[in-house]
Design an enzyme around this catalytic site. Structure first.
Site, short mmCIF file in Angstrom:
data_model
loop_
_atom_site.label_atom_id
_atom_site.label_comp_id
_atom_site.label_asym_id
_atom_site.label_seq_id
_atom_site.Cartn_x
_atom_site.Cartn_y
_atom_site.Cartn_z
N ASP A 130 0.74 -1.22 0.17
CA ASP A 130 -0.01 -0.06 0.24
C ASP A 130 0.91 1.25 0.04
OD1 ASP A 130 -2.31 -1.14 -0.12
OD2 ASP A 130 -2.78 -1.02 2.11
N ARG A 180 -1.82 -0.77 -8.43
CA ARG A 180 -3.18 -0.25 -8.26
C ARG A 180 -3.32 1.29 -8.43
NH1 ARG A 180 -4.32 -1.44 -2.31
NH2 ARG A 180 -4.98 -3.39 -2.79
#
Length: 303
Positions: A130, A180
């Site tokens: 992330d 992402r």
């Protein structure tokens, strides 16, 4: 932008967190937007997602860890999660935050922690690193590239609100990395990030097209119906196969849009958090798209 600023400030406000945690309705927040507080509690929600044709990405909530003991506890939880996912044959990826794995202590500790997880997850389980606030952007990408040489089951996240993201996307495309793409959910200054939503949206669309054209199974993370519609239009106009990418959404948010994507034959991954540290996560998700406040309130009243 005022609403976003208020929500981001609330994300770090301990008094506001105490008030919300003490509210009887907070249990509905947990069950609607967080899969559970323990690994065991996540199994049935993930099974339910899989039965709908949705892949989950499990994330242990918590970040900015400053003790090695807490880092080790986080690693052990993820190692146990990997075993449980394997035993139950669940269709999931895993998401990890670098600061939860010790990045604030040392980059080497973080790399060692993530290496342990990648080794345990290899070869069948994909791990996404992330992206957190902009002070961590370069160190997180450095971490990704240092691991990518040995592990193919690792991916990166890029935030469209940062000015630097176009250059980062091009480098990641050259590296054939799985990316992402999200808008970004941290409070940033105008020196590093687009301050206006319209500019963030425009940059998201630009980066999205680059990934759809040349990326390696990119994840388009958005709840914005306009952006989803623009993505679909671009995909159709350019004859991009649906198996070359996936849409990504958050657990419990815009289930109507999730079902629509599934009915139209798109791949869908749902980012599925679990753990006790749900408050900062929840407030940042509202700040990322303040329009979601309506859906949260509606969910609390009509669960």
């Amino acid at each position: 932008m005022l609403t976003r600023t208020i929500l981001l400030n609330l994300a770090a406000n301990k008094n506001a967190e105490r008030i919300l945690r003490g509210n009887p309705l907070s249990s509905r927040l947990i069950t609607r937007f967080v899969a559970g507080e323990t690994i065991a509690q996540t199994i049935e929600p993930v099974k339910a997602l899989n039965q709908q044709g949705i892949t989950a990405s499990l994330d242990l909530l918590g970040e900015s860890v400053t003790s090695e003991a807490d880092v080790e506890a986080t690693v052990q939880t993820y190692l146990e999660l990997i075993k449980v996912l394997r035993t139950n044959a669940l269709k999931t990826t895993i998401s990890v935050k670098p600061t939860a794995l010790g990045l604030d202590i040392s980059s080497e500790l973080c790399k060692q922690s993530l290496t342990r997880l990648l080794t345990a997850a290899h070869p069948e389980r994909f791990i996404q690193i992330d992206m957190e606030g902009s002070p961590y952007t370069q160190s997180t990408l450095d971490l990704f590239y240092s691991l990518r040489t040995e592990y193919e089951n690792v991916g990166a996240v890029i935030q469209a609100y940062l000015y630097r993201s176009e250059a980062d996307i091009e480098t990641l495309i050259q590296a054939n990395a799985r990316v992402r793409l999200c808008k970004g959910a941290y409070k940033e200054s105008a020196e590093v990030a687009y301050p206006n939503k319209s500019d963030v949206d425009a940059n998201y669309l630009h980066l999205m097209k680059r990934l759809l054209d040349n990326g390696n199974f990119p994840g388009l993370a958005t709840h914005d119906p306009a952006i989803q519609a623009a993505a679909k239009a671009y995909i159709q106009e350019n004859n991009i196969p649906k198996d070359r990418f996936e849409f990504q959404m958050l657990y419990g948010v815009r289930r109507d849009l999730q079902q629509q994507l599934l009915s139209e034959g798109y791949n869908l991954m749902v980012y599925t958090p679990f753990g006790t540290h749900w408050y900062p996560y929840f407030m940042r998700r509202l700040a990322e798209r303040p329009a979601n406040i309506f859906f949260v309130l509606n969910s609390l009243l009509h669960k």
